[in-house]
Design an enzyme around this catalytic site. Structure first.
Site, PDB file in Angstrom:
ATOM      1  N   SER A  61     -10.650  46.516 -22.136  1.00  0.00           N
ATOM      2  CA  SER A  61      -9.552  46.862 -23.044  1.00  0.00           C
ATOM      3  C   SER A  61      -9.310  45.845 -24.153  1.00  0.00           C
ATOM      4  O   SER A  61      -8.441  46.088 -24.999  1.00  0.00           O
ATOM      5  CB  SER A  61      -8.256  47.096 -22.264  1.00  0.00           C
ATOM      6  OG  SER A  61      -8.251  48.407 -21.746  1.00  0.00           O
ATOM      7  N   LYS A 204      -4.609  40.190 -26.130  1.00  0.00           N
ATOM      8  CA  LYS A 204      -4.905  41.421 -25.383  1.00  0.00           C
ATOM      9  C   LYS A 204      -5.702  41.080 -24.135  1.00  0.00           C
ATOM     10  O   LYS A 204      -6.625  40.261 -24.176  1.00  0.00           O
ATOM     11  CB  LYS A 204      -5.714  42.404 -26.239  1.00  0.00           C
ATOM     12  CG  LYS A 204      -5.890  43.762 -25.565  1.00  0.00           C
ATOM     13  CD  LYS A 204      -4.586  44.543 -25.581  1.00  0.00           C
ATOM     14  CE  LYS A 204      -4.610  45.761 -24.667  1.00  0.00           C
ATOM     15  NZ  LYS A 204      -4.420  45.386 -23.249  1.00  0.00           N
ATOM     16  N   THR A 205      -5.323  41.704 -23.048  1.00  0.00           N
ATOM     17  CA  THR A 205      -6.080  41.601 -21.803  1.00  0.00           C
ATOM     18  C   THR A 205      -7.185  42.657 -21.775  1.00  0.00           C
ATOM     19  O   THR A 205      -7.190  43.611 -22.550  1.00  0.00           O
ATOM     20  CB  THR A 205      -5.164  41.824 -20.588  1.00  0.00           C
ATOM     21  OG1 THR A 205      -4.455  43.053 -20.774  1.00  0.00           O
ATOM     22  CG2 THR A 205      -4.181  40.680 -20.421  1.00  0.00           C
ATOM     23  N   GLY A 206      -8.085  42.490 -20.840  1.00  0.00           N
ATOM     24  CA  GLY A 206      -9.135  43.474 -20.605  1.00  0.00           C
ATOM     25  C   GLY A 206      -9.754  43.202 -19.245  1.00  0.00           C
ATOM     26  O   GLY A 206      -9.801  42.056 -18.811  1.00  0.00           O
TER      27      GLY A 206
END
Length: 268
Positions: A61, A204-206
């Site tokens: 993501s 942003k995480t992913g």
């Protein structure tokens, strides 16, 4: 297979406790993790586990950063309207998180909570040709979007290194992606995660499950402080997704602090 690839941002930063932040240690040499950091004030790269920082992995993501820019640029979405998941195309699943089950989301909510089915829906509606064009122009990772249109960033084809994540973020910050000024301006408040006195964190995480077992996660972004802009990309492996989600963000921030880059504390 989607049940095994739980895309990111599913644990809100606001749920992370201060005590946890104190307990999580930074990435260390020899661990299955890396940090790539570029600070513009010093024009200097700094690394933890530099060889891993050059390895390509699925962005999961974190691809929502370029994807959201593409969707805004093409007019596919905007930050003002509310959007609902088409449950005929993406039926609700038992593993969906509660935030995904909301009847509608604005872009900020969809981005922060990594509402995967909405982004899949938007990407499928936009189509492959647009992604081939923009991902190539951005120079994003291996530029391979040959996987399924609604999941190529989840391990099917697109891959990127921590170093290239940082290089992409620098292009974004300096508006060198060939996009309209309005696109950058509309995306900035969506990207912003924390702010304090003279400090802002855009991030942003992913993450997702690996075919061989275990999980891999990212935290990438920009810290803006009095000294200037610091671009970072962190990734790590964990035994399972639950463990990953609990420590990923705080381990990345602890790693940044080893280079004297700090971010505002999240307020409840």
């Amino acid at each position: 297979m989607l049940k095994r690839i739980l895309a990111t941002g599913l644990l809100s930063l606001s749920l992370l406790q201060t005590t946890m932040a104190q307990q999580v240690k930074p990435c260390e040499e020899g661990e299955a993790c890396t940090l790539a950091l570029y600070s513009e004030v010093s024009e200097k790269w700094q690394f933890i586990n530099p060889s891993r920082a050059h390895q390509d992995f699925a962005p999961y993501s974190t691809f929502k950063i370029p994807n959201t820019l593409i969707l805004l640029e093409t007019g596919q979405i905007n930050s003002a309207d509310s959007y609902s998941i088409d449950l005929h195309r993406y039926p609700q699943q038992s593993w969906w998180f509660s935030s995904w089950r909301e009847p509608a989301h604005k872009l900020k909510s969809a981005f922060d909570h990594s509402v995967l089915p909405l982004y899949q829906q938007w990407s499928a509606d936009l189509g492959k040709t647009a992604y081939e064009k923009y991902v190539a122009e951005f120079g994003y990772g291996n530029k391979d979007v040959s996987g399924p249109i609604d999941r190529f960033w989840l391990g099917d084809s697109l891959q990127i290194s921590a170093v290239n994540q940082v290089e992409f973020l620098r292009k974004y910050k300096h508006r060198q992606l060939g996009l309209k000024d309005a696109t950058y301006e509309e995306f900035a408040p969506v990207f912003l995660q924390r702010s304090g006195q003279n400090v802002r964190l855009y991030a942003k995480t992913g993450g997702g499950m690996l075919p061989e077992g275990g999980a891999r996660g990212w935290y990438v972004g920009i810290v803006e402080d009095a000294a200037g802009s610091h671009y970072f990309a962190f990734n790590m492996d964990a035994e399972n997704f639950s463990q990953l989600a609990k420590i990923r963000v705080e381990k990345a921030l602890a790693s940044l602090r080893t280079f004297n880059v700090s971010v505002p504390v999240m307020k409840d």
